[in-house]
Design an enzyme around this catalytic site. Structure first.
Site, PDB file in Angstrom:
ATOM      1  N   CYS A 154      13.583  10.101   8.600  1.00 54.58           N
ATOM      2  CA  CYS A 154      13.537   9.456   9.917  1.00 54.58           C
ATOM      3  C   CYS A 154      14.888   9.544  10.623  1.00 54.58           C
ATOM      4  O   CYS A 154      14.951   9.492  11.839  1.00 54.58           O
ATOM      5  CB  CYS A 154      13.112   8.003   9.755  1.00 54.58           C
ATOM      6  N   GLU A 204       9.229  14.072  17.344  1.00 50.45           N
ATOM      7  CA  GLU A 204       9.713  14.042  15.961  1.00 50.45           C
ATOM      8  C   GLU A 204       8.947  15.102  15.158  1.00 50.45           C
ATOM      9  O   GLU A 204       7.743  14.989  14.955  1.00 50.45           O
ATOM     10  CB  GLU A 204       9.475  12.660  15.349  1.00 50.45           C
ATOM     11  N   LYS A 241       0.861  -1.202   0.000  1.00 52.75           N
ATOM     12  CA  LYS A 241       0.000   0.000   0.000  1.00 52.75           C
ATOM     13  C   LYS A 241       0.884   1.235   0.000  1.00 52.75           C
ATOM     14  O   LYS A 241       1.710   1.427   0.878  1.00 52.75           O
ATOM     15  CB  LYS A 241      -0.943   0.059   1.210  1.00 52.75           C
ATOM     16  N   GLU A 279       9.870  -0.049  10.708  1.00 54.13           N
ATOM     17  CA  GLU A 279      10.870   1.030  10.591  1.00 54.13           C
ATOM     18  C   GLU A 279      10.129   2.313  10.919  1.00 54.13           C
ATOM     19  O   GLU A 279       9.308   2.774  10.134  1.00 54.13           O
ATOM     20  CB  GLU A 279      11.431   1.088   9.155  1.00 54.13           C
TER      21      GLU A 279
HETATM   22  P1  NAD Z   1       2.257   7.376   8.877  1.00 50.33           P
HETATM   23  O1  NAD Z   1       2.545   6.364   9.915  1.00 50.33           O
HETATM   24  O2  NAD Z   1       1.181   8.364   9.160  1.00 50.33           O
HETATM   25  O3  NAD Z   1       1.829   6.674   7.510  1.00 50.33           O
HETATM   26  C1  NAD Z   1       2.624   5.669   6.931  1.00 50.33           C
HETATM   27  C2  NAD Z   1       1.739   4.744   6.122  1.00 50.33           C
HETATM   28  O4  NAD Z   1       0.821   4.114   7.018  1.00 50.33           O
HETATM   29  C3  NAD Z   1       0.900   5.448   5.060  1.00 50.33           C
HETATM   30  O5  NAD Z   1       0.837   4.626   3.920  1.00 50.33           O
HETATM   31  C4  NAD Z   1      -0.474   5.536   5.716  1.00 50.33           C
HETATM   32  O6  NAD Z   1      -1.537   5.557   4.790  1.00 50.33           O
HETATM   33  C5  NAD Z   1      -0.504   4.248   6.522  1.00 50.33           C
HETATM   34  N1  NAD Z   1      -1.437   4.268   7.654  1.00 50.33           N
HETATM   35  C6  NAD Z   1      -1.814   5.329   8.401  1.00 50.33           C
HETATM   36  N2  NAD Z   1      -2.699   4.939   9.350  1.00 50.33           N
HETATM   37  C7  NAD Z   1      -2.850   3.600   9.200  1.00 50.33           C
HETATM   38  C8  NAD Z   1      -3.644   2.627   9.876  1.00 50.33           C
HETATM   39  N3  NAD Z   1      -4.434   2.940  10.909  1.00 50.33           N
HETATM   40  N4  NAD Z   1      -3.555   1.345   9.472  1.00 50.33           N
HETATM   41  C9  NAD Z   1      -2.746   1.006   8.431  1.00 50.33           C
HETATM   42  N5  NAD Z   1      -2.002   1.893   7.744  1.00 50.33           N
HETATM   43  C10 NAD Z   1      -2.049   3.175   8.132  1.00 50.33           C
HETATM   44  O7  NAD Z   1       3.633   8.071   8.546  1.00 50.33           O
HETATM   45  P2  NAD Z   1       3.941   9.219   7.519  1.00 50.33           P
HETATM   46  O8  NAD Z   1       3.494  10.514   8.086  1.00 50.33           O
HETATM   47  O9  NAD Z   1       3.450   8.821   6.181  1.00 50.33           O
HETATM   48  O10 NAD Z   1       5.552   9.171   7.471  1.00 50.33           O
HETATM   49  C11 NAD Z   1       6.350   9.791   8.385  1.00 50.33           C
HETATM   50  C12 NAD Z   1       6.843   8.821   9.439  1.00 50.33           C
HETATM   51  O11 NAD Z   1       7.536   7.730   8.835  1.00 50.33           O
HETATM   52  C13 NAD Z   1       7.845   9.458  10.367  1.00 50.33           C
HETATM   53  O12 NAD Z   1       7.544   9.086  11.680  1.00 50.33           O
HETATM   54  C14 NAD Z   1       9.176   8.854   9.939  1.00 50.33           C
HETATM   55  O13 NAD Z   1      10.163   8.849  10.922  1.00 50.33           O
HETATM   56  C15 NAD Z   1       8.758   7.494   9.527  1.00 50.33           C
HETATM   57  N6  NAD Z   1       9.750   6.881   8.648  1.00 50.33           N
HETATM   58  C16 NAD Z   1      10.573   5.928   9.151  1.00 50.33           C
HETATM   59  C17 NAD Z   1      11.565   5.356   8.354  1.00 50.33           C
HETATM   60  C18 NAD Z   1      12.529   4.338   8.895  1.00 50.33           C
HETATM   61  O14 NAD Z   1      13.238   3.740   8.095  1.00 50.33           O
HETATM   62  N7  NAD Z   1      12.596   4.125  10.196  1.00 50.33           N
HETATM   63  C19 NAD Z   1      11.683   5.755   7.029  1.00 50.33           C
HETATM   64  C20 NAD Z   1      10.818   6.732   6.536  1.00 50.33           C
HETATM   65  C21 NAD Z   1       9.848   7.293   7.357  1.00 50.33           C
END
Ligand code: NAD
Length: 520
Positions: A319, A421, A210, A284
């Protein structure tokens, strides 16, 4: 008030923002036009490009102009069912394809991604607002490299023999899990998709991925390439919201593994869903990474390193952003002067312009959130704004979600800006005097993704590297992840590792032991 005026002036002298949806330059302009005219509008399920069963769709916006650039299907639980069914039906034959043949297909995908790299990079820049030269182009190349790296590792999907006795043969097999459910964020969408799809598929799994609401387009282009080489159903790509599409994928009764990259809050939801079915899960998640600068690192290149660690040229939507900068008191003011001078020289502007170093934040919600942190920083008596600040209300950059690198100096390590963050270009510099104190401050967080240490003293560097609670510590550099790197977080920054052979074996295979009595 005066602080705000200074930062608006700095923004106004940045490059002029062109309308990006039609106007292009010569040279690579052809690629940009191709990218714009061929933006994907369907999901990939079972080898077919489809709309959502509901018929609904949603807009993808260009964050540099706030204008819609494409519409993609609004997938929901019905589409998840279809995609998982396609993955299940492709799995029995895909798992029996010899690993090196699977690897060969990944190598072909890598070459084809390279071939389309400029078009895909332009798509990334358009949908994420990441600058083409500094971010989107390297990301497109890195994604191809990930496929090449894992393709070359296919024959490492091997087991062991266990010397139980002369009359017993005991050995292990690395077997795929089944349908992997993968969910990714928007900040480096193509790379994060590649880092899940390539090892999962190489190991013989099928995948339902997704995409993130804000940035599905480049990943759909990657799916177009994969589709040229992989059998139908091996890779299925959905577009939709987290609640409507991600949640039913997490809780689907027939997926065999959850692989999630995103916020810690949603990571906890993934882990709960996995716990209900005892599924393996890789997470992650977020970070609030420290940068520790020792007194002997009072040099110009260290300022460059700190700016690189902060990922300012990705609007710090990373991140691993080193957003808490612990500068030894003896060099505090001097180092900040250098950092402010260098960040002020960064060009903030049109992500498609080769001159831009820094692009835009991703969306209105994230923009408002980051501005809220900046307002809070400006209001605090213990903090001083040194660069950046609130965005302009007029002028070309006010069309998009542009912010300039923002730097606060503070004596406090226990406030919102140093604990949460921000995922935006807001750095806080904090002075320190004693090594034990700085390690304690660095570890005073529930995150543990990355850390950066700057010193010429190997003893100090290694003492620091060993005592910082983070999955990845860099000394005297601040690079991004590369293929082969064992990458993942401590504490609430994650579970499991990615990017490496070990990650492919641990995250995308299960080990079976076979034991044979040789005397019968
Ligand atoms: P997010 O958690 O809001 O969304 C990530 C994904 O999860 C999206 O595809 C979203 O549609 C989906 N999602 C949201 N709610 C959900 C639910 N209830 N059930 C299933 N899926 C759901 O994160 P974001 O705002 O898109 O990205 C930023 C975050 O990602 C930051 O916290 C960043 O640190 C983290 N990140 C971590 C890494 C790593 O390697 N550790 C890499 C990139 C980003």
């Amino acid at each position: 008030m005066q602080k705000e005026v200074i930062c608006i002036a700095r923004l106004q002298r940045s490059v002029t923002l062109r309308r990006q949806t039609t106007v292009e330059k010569s040279g690579d302009g052809m690629n940009k036009r191709v990218a714009l005219e061929n933006l994907p509008s369907k999901m990939l399920i079972g080898g077919e490009w489809v709309d959502a069963q509901s018929g609904e769709a949603f807009d993808v916006e260009n964050p540099a102009t706030r204008a819609p650039i494409a519409k993609v299907p609004r997938g929901n639980a019905l589409d998840v069912d279809r995609a998982v069914a396609a993955g299940l039906s492709a799995f029995p034959s895909w798992r029996t394809v010899p690993p090196r043949e699977r690897g060969r297909l990944l190598l072909q995908i890598a070459d084809r991604l390279d071939h389309r790299a400029e078009e895909i990079a332009t798509t990334i820049a358009l949908e994420t607002g990441n600058a083409l030269r500094t971010q989107a182009r390297p990301e497109a190349k890195a994604a191809a490299d990930i496929f090449r790296y894992f393709g070359g590792l296919a024959s490492e999907l091997k087991g062991e023999t266990i010397p139980l006795s002369e009359t017993v043969l005991s050995y292990t097999r690395r077997e795929p899990l089944g349908v992997v459910a993968a969910v990714i964020p928007w900040n480096a969408p193509l790379l994060l998709a590649a880092v899940k799809v390539a090892p999962a598929v190489c190991a013989g799994n099928t995948v339902v991925l997704k995409t993130a609401e804000d940035a599905p387009l480049a990943v759909l282009k990657m799916a177009e390439v994969c589709q040229e080489y992989l059998p139908p159903g091996v890779l299925n790509v959905l577009t939709g919201t987290g609640i409507e599409c991600g949640a039913p994928l997490f809780s689907h009764g027939q997926v065999a593994k959850l692989s999630f990259t995103g916020s810690t809050a949603v990571g906890k939801i993934a882990m709960e869903a996995a716990a209900k079915r005892i599924l393996p899960v890789s997470l992650e998640l977020g970070g609030k990474s420290p940068v520790i600068v020792f007194p002997d690192a009072d040099e110009d290149w260290v300022a460059d390193g700190i700016i690189a660690a902060m990922r300012f040229t990705r609007q710090s939507q990373s991140c691993t952003a080193g957003s808490r900068v612990f500068l030894h008191r003896s060099l505090f003011d001097r180092m900040l002067d250098r950092i402010v001078a260098k960040t002020s020289a960064l060009q903030v502007g049109d992500p498609l312009d080769e001159a831009s170093d820094v692009g835009t934040l991703i969306n209105a919600k994230q923009f408002a959130k980051v501005c809220g942190y900046i307002e809070d920083g400006i209001a605090q008596p213990h903090s001083k704004l040194l660069a950046g600040g609130l965005p302009p209300k007029q002028g070309p950059l006010s069309q998009g979600y542009f912010l300039t690198p923002t730097i606060f100096a503070s004596t406090n390590n226990k406030w919102r800006l140093t604990r949460e963050e921000i995922f935006g270009p807001v750095m806080v510099a904090i002075p320190w005097e004693n090594e034990d104190d700085v390690i304690r401050m660095a570890n005073d967080t529930h995150y543990g993704l990355a850390a950066y240490v700057f010193t010429h003293d190997v003893g100090k560097a290694l003492r620091c590297a060993h005592s910082v609670e983070a999955g990845w510590v860099q000394v005297n550099q601040a690079a991004g992840q590369s293929p082969g790197h064992i990458y993942g977080g401590y504490k609430e920054s994650g579970l499991g590792r990615e990017f490496s052979l070990g990650a492919m074996l641990d995250s995308f295979t299960q080990t079976k032991n076979v034991t044979i009595n040789l005397t019968r």
